[in-house]
Design an enzyme around this catalytic site. Structure first.
Site, PDB file in Angstrom:
ATOM      1  N   ASN A   1     -14.914   3.186  -3.393  1.00 39.40           N
ATOM      2  CA  ASN A   1     -15.166   3.509  -4.489  1.00 39.40           C
ATOM      3  C   ASN A   1     -14.217   2.003  -5.445  1.00 39.40           C
ATOM      4  O   ASN A   1     -14.039   1.900  -6.775  1.00 39.40           O
ATOM      5  CB  ASN A   1     -14.387   4.318  -4.964  1.00 39.40           C
ATOM      6  CG  ASN A   1     -12.397   4.275  -3.337  1.00 39.40           C
ATOM      7  OD1 ASN A   1     -12.296   4.177  -2.862  1.00 39.40           O
ATOM      8  ND2 ASN A   1     -11.355   5.269  -3.970  1.00 39.40           N
TER       9      ASN A   1
ATOM     10  N   GLU B   1      -5.677   4.758   5.713  1.00 31.26           N
ATOM     11  CA  GLU B   1      -5.713   5.119   4.219  1.00 31.26           C
ATOM     12  C   GLU B   1      -6.499   6.130   4.204  1.00 31.26           C
ATOM     13  O   GLU B   1      -8.009   6.086   3.937  1.00 31.26           O
ATOM     14  CB  GLU B   1      -5.770   3.842   2.950  1.00 31.26           C
ATOM     15  CG  GLU B   1      -5.247   4.627   1.296  1.00 31.26           C
ATOM     16  CD  GLU B   1      -5.649   3.582   0.537  1.00 31.26           C
ATOM     17  OE1 GLU B   1      -5.958   4.194  -0.671  1.00 31.26           O
ATOM     18  OE2 GLU B   1      -5.245   2.791   0.825  1.00 31.26           O
TER      19      GLU B   1
ATOM     20  N   CYS C   1      -8.580   8.452  -3.680  1.00 30.43           N
ATOM     21  CA  CYS C   1      -8.261   9.373  -2.600  1.00 30.43           C
ATOM     22  C   CYS C   1      -6.516   9.547  -3.886  1.00 30.43           C
ATOM     23  O   CYS C   1      -6.224  10.118  -3.541  1.00 30.43           O
ATOM     24  CB  CYS C   1      -7.885   8.464  -1.330  1.00 30.43           C
ATOM     25  SG  CYS C   1      -6.961   6.823  -1.966  1.00 30.43           S
TER      26      CYS C   1
ATOM     27  N   GLU D   1       0.411   0.414   2.951  1.00 32.40           N
ATOM     28  CA  GLU D   1       0.152  -0.858   2.181  1.00 32.40           C
ATOM     29  C   GLU D   1       0.481  -1.013   1.684  1.00 32.40           C
ATOM     30  O   GLU D   1       1.275  -0.746   0.296  1.00 32.40           O
ATOM     31  CB  GLU D   1      -1.714  -1.125   2.285  1.00 32.40           C
ATOM     32  CG  GLU D   1      -1.623  -0.609   3.502  1.00 32.40           C
ATOM     33  CD  GLU D   1      -4.060  -0.161   3.573  1.00 32.40           C
ATOM     34  OE1 GLU D   1      -4.284  -1.276   4.306  1.00 32.40           O
ATOM     35  OE2 GLU D   1      -3.837   0.153   2.559  1.00 32.40           O
TER      36      GLU D   1
END
Length: 490
Positions: A160, A256, A291, A470
């Site tokens: 994405n 993630e 997400c 992150e």
């Protein structure tokens, strides 16, 4: 934009794998079509890396590791700063390349290279901040800790934001003294190859390496004995597969993963800003392929009907699917036929389960889009917790709207899903906002905002949304090992 209309200089000149400071054809000579999802047509073929290619890339990264780790932090930071400037210079062409290959609108992808550049510069600036501690042990002892790089880091990135993830995610491990092997998303590998052309030469051979490939490539990275840590941006099933593969060699992981994120609106929310937040938080511009999308909107009954109507109206006005490379397009396509079919299944299930279709729900009627993987922005109301669209991540342009009245009954429903990545809370009352933030089981929360990331603020999830953080100082430490040294003084 069809393949024969792509301007010169946009596609990568090289069509090979990049490792050890050079370009290499895949060991078995395999190439596969990579598609423009707006037309379901091939742009060109891309190399397919397999186990032998992974081994060669990891060996190159391992060979480069000792010298790179031994460099003073300021010298490791220098090529990172240079890479950031290169990304800023080439931001527009990189946005066009991703729009061609993954279907997101070029107008929004232009921000990706700049965010990646900012992140690379951020971690370059932190290279000097990897510090140890002294620990009092009484007279006659000196005790201290140091942080050392791990070695070869494998980073598997998602489709994405292909360019942004591939570029940004090399920064923290490199700043900490590690070498990196990046695996591009198999659906959209072209911007990763272009990234290798643009910045690969800035680093000593083997320090940064870029591969393309499918499941075999990823599996080989997770099981390679010289890879010291494996990281993934992707879905929950892939994350679980990575953990299983890494377990045999006890590799640490940083994941993630997905989200089924909630937006909770209280009666006192600013309705105008709330409507903007719901539509923006759903990331319809990316066709919902994010997400962090707030795909579950919980609206208090006192404002439910007004907000639902205004959300539907704004969605229809703002997000009409269009050709991704057109600067006027505000919503692109899904990345693949498989992703389109998945969205269509969830829409059908929602209708079967009794959800009320407010807008969208099908592929667009525009003849110019008939061959691509487009789906209208879709809003369902009357959603209940037992429905599949209430529990499972669609990763598509489908928003589920709930009505609530009792706050005590609300929070068990909000927190019942297996995910816990992001959340959004809308209220003008400070106490309500902080109380709600305490009760929401996620790793990242916006209050009266959605979607925005802030460098320095830890991003990551709980439950099945991931492991680790992150975009912050903690990410830098993820790629170090702490060593304790005790000195007995004579």
């Amino acid at each position: 934009m069809h393949a024969d209309q792509i301007p010169a200089g946009i596609l990568p000149a090289q069509n090979a794998l990049y490792y050890g400071g050079a370009w290499h054809a895949p060991a078995d000579g395999e190439f596969a079509d990579t598609l423009n999802p707006a037309y379901n047509e091939a742009i060109r073929q891309a190399p397919v890396g397999r186990t032998a290619d992974v081994d060669a890339a990891v060996q190159a990264a391992q060979a480069a590791f000792p010298a790179w780790a031994a460099l003073p932090p300021a010298e490791r930071a220098r090529p990172l700063y240079q890479a950031a400037e290169v990304l800023r210079k080439h931001a527009d062409e990189l946005a066009l390349l991703d729009a061609l290959n993954n279907g997101n609108p070029v107008s929004i992808l232009a921000k990706d290279a700049h965010f990646a550049a900012d992140g690379i510069a951020y971690f370059a600036g932190l290279a000097r901040e990897i510090k140890g501690e002294t620990i009092p042990m009484g007279p006659g002892n000196l005790n201290y800790t140091v942080r050392e790089p791990l070695g070869v880091i494998a980073r598997i990135v998602a489709y994405n934001h292909p360019l942004m993830f591939a570029a940004l995610r090399i920064a923290a491990p490199l700043a900490a003294g590690n070498t990196v092997v990046v695996k591009a998303p198999d659906q959209a590998p072209l911007s990763t190859l272009r990234l290798a052309e643009l910045i690969g030469h800035l680093f000593p051979p083997g320090v940064v390496n870029f591969l393309c490939g499918g499941a075999e490539c990823g599996q080989a990275l997770t099981t390679h004995p010289l890879v010291r840590k494996i990281t993934l941006i992707g879905g929950v099933p892939t994350g679980k597969a990575v953990m299983r593969s890494a377990a045999d060699s006890l590799k640490p992981v940083l994941l993630e993963l997905g989200g089924k994120n909630a937006l909770v609106a209280y009666p006192d929310a600013d309705v105008d800003k709330l409507v903007e937040g719901i539509v923006g938080g759903m990331n319809f511009a990316w066709s919902g392929q994010s997400c962090g999308s707030t795909s579950r909107a919980f609206l208090h009954e006192s404002l439910h009907d007004e907000v639902l109507g205004r959300v539907a109206e704004l969605v229809q006005q703002r997000h009409k699917p269009g050709i991704p490379t057109d600067p006027a397009t505000t919503m692109g396509s899904l990345v693949s036929a498989a992703q389109l079919e998945k969205v269509q299944r969830y829409v059908a299930w929602a209708l079967e389960d009794g959800a009320q279709l407010v807008t969208g729900g099908k592929q667009p009627d525009d003849p110019a889009l008939k061959n691509g993987f487009f789906h209208e922005p879709t809003v369902f109301a009357g959603v209940t917790p037992d429905m599949r669209i209430a529990r499972e991540e669609v990763f598509g342009p489908v928003l589920s709207v709930f009505k609530w009245s009792d706050e005590e009954a609300l929070w068990p429903i909000v927190n019942a899903v297996d995910f816990g990545l992001t959340g959004s809370i809308w209220t003008r009352d400070l106490a309500t906002a902080h109380r709600a933030a305490q009760r929401m089981h996620t790793g990242y929360i916006w209050i009266n905002n959605t979607s925005q990331h802030f460098l320095g603020a830890p991003f990551g999830g709980v439950k099945q949304s991931g492991i680790g953080r992150e975009e912050c100082f903690e990410e830098l430490l993820e790629f170090t090992a702490q060593k304790n040294v005790n000195v007995k003084l004579a």
